[in-house]
Design an enzyme around this catalytic site. Structure first.
Site, PDB file in Angstrom:
ATOM      1  N   ARG A   1       0.849  -1.197   0.000  1.00 38.03           N
ATOM      2  CA  ARG A   1       0.000   0.000   0.000  1.00 38.03           C
ATOM      3  C   ARG A   1       0.883   1.245   0.000  1.00 38.03           C
ATOM      4  O   ARG A   1       0.666   2.205  -0.728  1.00 38.03           O
ATOM      5  CB  ARG A   1      -0.966   0.004   1.206  1.00 38.03           C
TER       6      ARG A   1
ATOM      7  N   TYR B   1     -16.208  17.083 -14.963  1.00 33.92           N
ATOM      8  CA  TYR B   1     -16.610  15.683 -15.148  1.00 33.92           C
ATOM      9  C   TYR B   1     -17.741  15.309 -14.173  1.00 33.92           C
ATOM     10  O   TYR B   1     -17.680  15.652 -12.988  1.00 33.92           O
ATOM     11  CB  TYR B   1     -15.378  14.797 -14.928  1.00 33.92           C
TER      12      TYR B   1
ATOM     13  N   ASP C   1      -7.192  18.808 -14.197  1.00 34.47           N
ATOM     14  CA  ASP C   1      -7.528  17.473 -14.702  1.00 34.47           C
ATOM     15  C   ASP C   1      -7.159  17.474 -16.188  1.00 34.47           C
ATOM     16  O   ASP C   1      -7.808  18.115 -17.006  1.00 34.47           O
ATOM     17  CB  ASP C   1      -9.028  17.209 -14.499  1.00 34.47           C
TER      18      ASP C   1
ATOM     19  N   LYS D   1      -8.510   6.389 -19.567  1.00 31.54           N
ATOM     20  CA  LYS D   1      -8.808   6.908 -20.903  1.00 31.54           C
ATOM     21  C   LYS D   1      -7.576   6.789 -21.805  1.00 31.54           C
ATOM     22  O   LYS D   1      -7.128   5.689 -22.047  1.00 31.54           O
ATOM     23  CB  LYS D   1      -9.315   8.347 -20.765  1.00 31.54           C
TER      24      LYS D   1
HETATM   25  C1  LIG Z   1     -13.318   9.432 -16.633  1.00 32.42           C
HETATM   26  C2  LIG Z   1     -12.914  10.729 -16.063  1.00 32.42           C
HETATM   27  C3  LIG Z   1     -12.671  10.869 -14.691  1.00 32.42           C
HETATM   28  C4  LIG Z   1     -12.889   9.732 -13.706  1.00 32.42           C
HETATM   29  O1  LIG Z   1     -11.971   8.704 -13.908  1.00 32.42           O
HETATM   30  P1  LIG Z   1     -12.266   7.145 -13.597  1.00 32.42           P
HETATM   31  O2  LIG Z   1     -11.009   6.490 -14.043  1.00 32.42           O
HETATM   32  O3  LIG Z   1     -13.470   6.760 -14.397  1.00 32.42           O
HETATM   33  O4  LIG Z   1     -12.507   7.028 -12.149  1.00 32.42           O
HETATM   34  C5  LIG Z   1     -12.245  12.105 -14.239  1.00 32.42           C
HETATM   35  N1  LIG Z   1     -12.077  13.147 -15.074  1.00 32.42           N
HETATM   36  C6  LIG Z   1     -12.316  13.051 -16.391  1.00 32.42           C
HETATM   37  C7  LIG Z   1     -12.115  14.243 -17.266  1.00 32.42           C
HETATM   38  C8  LIG Z   1     -12.741  11.842 -16.934  1.00 32.42           C
HETATM   39  O5  LIG Z   1     -12.993  11.750 -18.248  1.00 32.42           O
END
Ligand SMILES: *Cc1c(COP(=O)(O)O)cnc(C)c1O
Length: 378
Positions: free
Chosen positions: A46, A98, A170, A195
């Protein structure tokens, strides 16, 4: 080291002991100590795991920050970053943030009295006006989801510095291949690595890069205390995905530009949102801070019925939440990713029922265009 080289040679490469070219998967929870507290840098997975550490070093290098951290999902990463704040702190957010982040803030973190304001950060004046005496951070997405709105990173960073605010970005949509917010003054950059970084629709993960030793210590403390870490198998898969990020993003970029030209000619399509288009309101700012337009496009097909027809007839666009994969994906934000946002709020943001979002993949572009044309004909 240039960008594509760094994706392959950044971080920790291979295994010194065996000469293995790929970092081994250390499927292990604990590590033998020669005496109490005498260990080789790892005590318990962890706290730290060598495969995860290799990934953390890699994302640190490609974002150009001080330290990297790998979490079990993008939301775990976001939640952990937000846990660095405390009850009574105020944070300013991009308004079309998001959907999952909005839910976390409005339904979970509100219980802990983390105060938030949602403003259109594409105008830095709105950020300035929202600053209060207890404001501690600004959190921005650029481009946003799904309207691809652009925020001037440099301008927000200057404002944040002036008011002693932590600046969080982000960077999921642009990826570090096209945009490096730390170079523009961000303190913390985070990703849903599910992604583009993973890129193959096969792993859920989150990554964070911070730009100082103090932030690194604070975030590692939260990571180790709350424990939403990424496992070694997924860390390895993510490193494998990242190696081809450059070549994927280049190809996705060229496919996307061609698909946008095709959409512009299509009579049933209106309101194309793509930051690579000169007519896009944020085009100039985006061009200043990012090297590519990315692979996300949103546009209006006029009605919920037309959107349904499209979804019924498409062969190569997979109907799915998520984005950034080798396969092209399509979604209807009002019914899917943004369903957790109340309808009135969606209308305010311009997320209509006919709004469709596509994530362009690596298929032959002629197939994507033909498929789309036949699907809309019905
Ligand atoms: C998908 C997404 C998230 C969340 O991520 P997860 O891996 O699904 O938990 C946060 N910010 C953006 C811009 C996203 O497209």
């Amino acid at each position: 080291m240039r960008r594509k080289t760094k994706l392959i040679h950044g971080g920790i490469t291979g295994d010194e002991q065996t000469g293995a070219v790929s970092v081994p998967i250390y499927q292990v929870s604990t590590y033998k100590q020669d005496g109490v507290g005498q260990h080789k840098g790892y005590e318990y997975s962890r706290t730290g795991n060598p495969t995860r550490f290799a990934l953390e070093e890699l994302i640190k290098d490609i974002e150009g920050g001080h330290a990297g951290f790998a979490f079990a999902s993008g939301m775990a990463a976001i939640n952990s970053v937000l846990m660095m704040f405390k009850s009574g702190d105020h944070i300013i957010f991009t308004d079309d943030v998001y959907g999952g982040t909005y839910r976390l803030l409005s339904k979970v973190l509100n219980r802990f009295n983390i105060e938030v304001s949602f403003v259109d950060t594409s105008d830095v004046q709105n950020v300035k006006s929202a600053i209060q005496s207890n404001t501690k951070a600004v959190y921005v997405e650029t481009p946003t989801n799904p309207l691809l709105k652009i925020t001037d990173l440099q301008a927000v960073s200057e404002l944040a510095q002036e008011h002693n605010l932590t600046f969080i970005v982000d960077n999921t949509f642009s990826t570090p291949y096209w945009q490096n917010p730390i170079d523009q003054g961000a303190d913390i950059v985070l990703h849903s690595a599910t992604k583009y970084l993973g890129g193959h629709s096969d792993v859920v993960a989150g990554l964070v890069v911070v730009n100082s030793q103090q932030l690194a210590e604070e975030l590692h403390f939260v990571l180790n205390s709350s424990g939403a870490v990424l496992g070694p198998q997924d860390s390895w898969l993510l490193m494998r995905g990242i190696k081809t990020l450059g070549i994927r993003m280049e190809e996705i970029e060229s496919n996307t530009r061609e698909f946008v030209s095709f959409l512009q000619e299509h009579p049933e399509v209106s309101n194309i949102y793509y930051p690579g288009l000169e007519s896009h309101g944020g085009h100039d700012v985006h061009a200043k801070q990012a090297r590519g337009g990315g692979g996300m496009i949103s546009f209006d097909v006029g009605s919920s019925e037309n959107a349904d027809k499209l979804l019924r007839n498409l062969r190569y666009f997979t109907l799915a939440e998520s984005l950034g994969a080798v396969e092209s994906l399509i979604s209807v934000p009002a019914k899917m990713t943004h369903a957790s946002i109340p309808k009135e709020r969606r209308a305010e943001l311009g997320i209509t029922d006919g709004l469709v979002r596509v994530s362009i993949g690596l298929e032959d572009i002629e197939d994507l265009k033909e498929d789309f044309a036949q699907a809309l004909r019905g």
